[in-house]
Design an enzyme around this catalytic site. Structure first.
Site, PDB file in Angstrom:
ATOM      1  N   ASP A   9       0.864  -1.178   0.000  1.00  0.00           N
ATOM      2  CA  ASP A   9       0.000   0.000   0.000  1.00  0.00           C
ATOM      3  C   ASP A   9       0.906   1.234   0.000  1.00  0.00           C
ATOM      4  OD1 ASP A   9      -2.341   1.677   0.543  1.00  0.00           O
ATOM      5  OD2 ASP A   9      -1.539   1.831   2.574  1.00  0.00           O
ATOM      6  N   LYS A  50     -11.737   6.640  -2.208  1.00  0.00           N
ATOM      7  CA  LYS A  50     -12.093   7.772  -1.348  1.00  0.00           C
ATOM      8  C   LYS A  50     -13.589   8.129  -1.382  1.00  0.00           C
ATOM      9  CE  LYS A  50      -7.933   7.648  -0.090  1.00  0.00           C
ATOM     10  NZ  LYS A  50      -7.686   6.631   0.937  1.00  0.00           N
TER      11      LYS A  50
END
Length: 263
Positions: A9, A50
């Site tokens: 990540d 998001k």
């Protein structure tokens, strides 16, 4: 265990100790919309695409009630997109302040490459958000062999496994059983579990831990041990195969996994 690739990540894992760029942007976006989430609420869905993160927050009991109180109605997709637009603008204004590579990342990646492992990455950021992050990381000596955002998977971000599969295709990996995923959020672990790869959670500098480097160093020993135990338990509760304190422990863990293959 045969290992061909390690997929990392970004914010909270390889860059941005404590994962503060998105946290601050979410905070500012919700505040601008008249809502007041706690930092714990902001961090709960961290690692998701998001816009999905915003929807998840708006469905939390406290924020759902607050939205009703402020607007006298339930939220709509239009509200989600308005908050997202504020978030995106705020993030892009501040993201360059949060791209410092975390400790041990560059050296660890070099060690893994010497072993012949390929390096991939996934993110909850969009391609546009990643541009300054990639540029800064490269300048500091970290550049994965490939990376994918949800933009590359028809906006199916974590916990869907598709970004991992895109990495595997690009890197020519033969099996999910030959891949390790390292992340700092629950959604990172869920992504790995859903892909069928080996899932590792990192503690120091993670969004789950939620401390800046200075704050973490200033904790007394009991506070630090409680925080570490909380994060470790959360990772394992969501299916992590292993947990490391920081990247310096990763080569040794991988060495151990490779030895298991030989026996």
């Amino acid at each position: 265990m045969k290992i061909e690739a390690v997929i990392f990540d970004w914010a909270g894992t390889t860059v941005d100790y404590g994962c503060f760029a998105p946290v601050q942007a979410f905070h500012d976006a919700f505040e601008a919309y008249g809502l007041h989430p706690t930092f714990d609420e902001i961090r709960q869905p961290m690692g998701m695409l998001k816009i999905d993160h915003i929807k998840t927050m708006l469905e939390m009991d406290s924020l759902e009630k607050e939205f009703q109180d402020v607007y006298q109605r339930s939220y709509t997709d239009e509200d989600v997109h308005h908050i997202y637009d504020i978030f995106e603008k705020t993030l892009m204004e501040g993201i360059t302040q949060h791209t410092r590579i975390k400790p041990y990342v560059v050296e660890t990646v070099q060690k893994l490459r010497i072993k012949g492992l390929k390096i991939g990455s996934t993110t909850g950021y969009t391609d546009m958000m990643m541009e300054p992050v990639l540029k800064s990381a490269k300048e500091q000596g970290y550049e994965p062999d490939c990376w994918y955002s949800p933009d590359a998977t028809e906006h199916f971000g974590r916990p869907y496994p598709y970004m991992i599969f895109k990495n595997m295709m690009t890197l020519n990996i033969t099996s999910v059983h030959h891949v390790i995923k390292v992340g700092d959020t629950v959604s990172d672990i869920q992504e790995a579990v859903n892909a069928g790869v080996y899932a590792i959670g990192v503690i120091e500098g993670s969004s789950l831990l939620g401390y800046s480097e200075h704050e973490y160093k200033c904790l007394d020993l009991n506070e630090k041990m409680r925080a570490i135990a909380r994060v470790k338990k959360t990772y394992f509760n969501h299916g992590a195969d292993a947990v490391i304190m920081n990247f310096s422990e990763l080569p040794q863990l991988i060495e151990r996994l490779l030895l298991e293959e030989d026996h």
